[in-house]
Design a protein around this motif. Sequence first.
Motif, PDB file in Angstrom:
ATOM      1  N   MET A   1       0.612  -1.076   0.068  1.00  0.00           N
ATOM      2  CA  MET A   1      -0.066   0.203   0.084  1.00  0.00           C
ATOM      3  C   MET A   1       0.906   1.197   0.069  1.00  0.00           C
ATOM      4  N   GLY A   2       0.338   2.208  -0.792  1.00  0.00           N
ATOM      5  CA  GLY A   2       1.307   3.374  -0.785  1.00  0.00           C
ATOM      6  C   GLY A   2       0.548   4.676  -0.620  1.00  0.00           C
ATOM      7  N   TRP A   3       1.009   5.705  -0.198  1.00  0.00           N
ATOM      8  CA  TRP A   3       0.569   7.042  -0.154  1.00  0.00           C
ATOM      9  C   TRP A   3       1.091   7.909  -1.170  1.00  0.00           C
ATOM     10  N   PHE A   4       0.505   8.568  -1.812  1.00  0.00           N
ATOM     11  CA  PHE A   4       0.926   9.766  -3.063  1.00  0.00           C
ATOM     12  C   PHE A   4       0.143  11.155  -2.776  1.00  0.00           C
ATOM     13  N   ARG A   5       0.856  12.222  -3.136  1.00  0.00           N
ATOM     14  CA  ARG A   5       0.315  13.356  -3.142  1.00  0.00           C
ATOM     15  C   ARG A   5       0.397  14.319  -4.581  1.00  0.00           C
ATOM     16  N   GLN A   6      -0.559  15.231  -4.578  1.00  0.00           N
ATOM     17  CA  GLN A   6      -0.323  16.026  -5.590  1.00  0.00           C
ATOM     18  C   GLN A   6      -0.743  17.403  -5.132  1.00  0.00           C
ATOM     19  N   ALA A   7       0.157  18.382  -5.490  1.00  0.00           N
ATOM     20  CA  ALA A   7      -0.160  19.789  -4.917  1.00  0.00           C
ATOM     21  C   ALA A   7      -0.655  20.441  -6.377  1.00  0.00           C
ATOM     22  N   PRO A   8      -1.029  21.632  -6.135  1.00  0.00           N
ATOM     23  CA  PRO A   8      -1.671  22.360  -7.301  1.00  0.00           C
ATOM     24  C   PRO A   8      -0.715  22.710  -8.420  1.00  0.00           C
ATOM     25  N   GLY A   9      -0.860  22.360  -9.579  1.00  0.00           N
ATOM     26  CA  GLY A   9       0.128  22.901 -10.674  1.00  0.00           C
ATOM     27  C   GLY A   9       1.153  21.824 -10.754  1.00  0.00           C
ATOM     28  N   LYS A  10       1.215  20.537  -9.920  1.00  0.00           N
ATOM     29  CA  LYS A  10       2.165  19.791  -9.938  1.00  0.00           C
ATOM     30  C   LYS A  10       1.929  18.029 -10.183  1.00  0.00           C
ATOM     31  N   GLU A  11       2.882  17.486 -10.558  1.00  0.00           N
ATOM     32  CA  GLU A  11       2.376  16.037 -10.816  1.00  0.00           C
ATOM     33  C   GLU A  11       2.418  15.494  -9.432  1.00  0.00           C
ATOM     34  N   ARG A  12       1.772  14.084  -9.814  1.00  0.00           N
ATOM     35  CA  ARG A  12       1.649  13.491  -8.601  1.00  0.00           C
ATOM     36  C   ARG A  12       2.885  12.811  -7.928  1.00  0.00           C
TER      37      ARG A  12
END
Length: 122
Positions: free
Chosen positions: A34-45
């Motif tokens: 299981m993984g966690w990812f994140r995506q900020a505005p204007g950026k790639e995940r």
Amino acid sequence: QVLLVESGGGLVQAGGSLRLSCAASGRTFSTSAMGWFRQAPGKEREFVAVVTWSGRGTDYADSVKGRFTISRDNAKNTVYLQMNSLKPDDTAVYYCAAAKVGNIPVPRYDYWGQGTQVTVSS
């Protein structure tokens, strides 16, 4: 098939903490990395953290090492991300993901949640 639902996001001041949860349905959870990812505005995940099916193996992005901890409870079909010492740069939508393999490195994540917003104010 695995259904993932994240929770625990919110607004926190810099230096604060949050714990994200990801509840999974499906018989394969206990055998899935299981993984966690994140995506900020204007950026790639981007990758944040991963835990093996047993919970014994973990890996983290350099940007969160020493501040974030990933864990899982297979009895509850839930994976967690404890986030401490949060920074404004941690602001993003956080996604939970499940792989069909149990160990790391994970070649591909096959199931994704809808995401939960984390906002860190300065």
